[in-house]
Design a protein around this motif. Structure first.
Motif, PDB file in Angstrom:
ATOM      1  N   TYR A  22     -12.335  -4.538   7.893  1.00 35.47           N
ATOM      2  CA  TYR A  22     -11.428  -3.445   8.252  1.00 35.47           C
ATOM      3  C   TYR A  22     -12.170  -2.443   9.119  1.00 35.47           C
ATOM      4  N   SER A  43      -4.942   1.904   6.780  1.00 36.49           N
ATOM      5  CA  SER A  43      -4.000   1.859   5.656  1.00 36.49           C
ATOM      6  C   SER A  43      -3.746   3.252   5.092  1.00 36.49           C
ATOM      7  N   GLU A  44      -4.745   4.139   5.156  1.00 36.32           N
ATOM      8  CA  GLU A  44      -4.553   5.517   4.687  1.00 36.32           C
ATOM      9  C   GLU A  44      -3.642   6.297   5.644  1.00 36.32           C
ATOM     10  N   HIS A  46      -1.317   4.887   7.398  1.00 35.76           N
ATOM     11  CA  HIS A  46      -0.001   4.303   7.162  1.00 35.76           C
ATOM     12  C   HIS A  46       0.644   4.921   5.914  1.00 35.76           C
ATOM     13  N   LYS A  64       0.866  -1.439  13.199  1.00 40.45           N
ATOM     14  CA  LYS A  64       0.077  -1.808  12.033  1.00 40.45           C
ATOM     15  C   LYS A  64      -0.680  -3.120  12.270  1.00 40.45           C
TER      16      LYS A  64
END
Length: 170
Positions: A22, A43-44, A46, A64
């Protein structure tokens, strides 16, 4: 204009044996002359976007799904996320609590003037409690500065308390 400025100057890739690789984005936050950095994964961002949708209309986020993880594509994502954060700051007079939490900014809710002296309604114990809010905040330790700069620290603290009471550095 908000006293908060953000930029995302860099990113780095992380590889782990436990999970898929990531990217971590470094976010520089400048508030009241104090610069600090935090790191967040996409992801945070998002998750922030999903929560912001409940209270405001946030700007569009970069996609994404990324087809390949080449530096050029990641640089475009970095620029998109930076623009995303900056747009939220520019378009909202009052920044949502969830956004301040995301940037690790301590905040104090505003209390309407009618509540600041407590309520005269004796039926409710909760409403009769007085609320307390800080009057003045020193953003720097005045004892560590030369004496001729002390008066500027006091003035800055008073001005910050009057004009920006809801935003406090963490």
């Amino acid at each position: 204009m908000h006293p908060v400025r953000v930029s995302i100057p860099s990113f780095r890739s992380e590889n782990s044996s436990i999970e898929k690789g990531y990217t971590v984005f470094k976010i520089d936050v400048l508030m009241s002359g104090r610069l600090y950095s935090i790191e967040k994964r996409y992801s945070e961002f998002h998750a922030l976007h999903k929560m912001l949708k409940r209270s405001i209309k946030p700007p569009e986020m970069p996609s994404k799904h990324v087809r390949n993880w080449v530096p050029k594509v990641l640089e475009q994502r970095r620029q998109g996320l930076e623009l995303y954060l900056q747009t939220i700051i520019m378009e909202n007079e009052v920044l949502p609590k969830i956004f301040l939490d995301f940037l690790n900014i301590r905040h104090f809710p505003s209390v309407p003037k009618t509540e600041s002296c407590g309520s005269f309604d004796t039926e409710s114990v909760e409403s009769s409690k007085l609320s307390h809010q800080p009057v003045m905040l020193f953003l720097r330790d005045p004892y560590l500065l030369p004496h001729d700069e002390f008066s500027n620290v006091v003035i800055e603290g008073v001005i910050h308390g009057i004009f920006y009471p809801d935003l406090q550095p963490r």
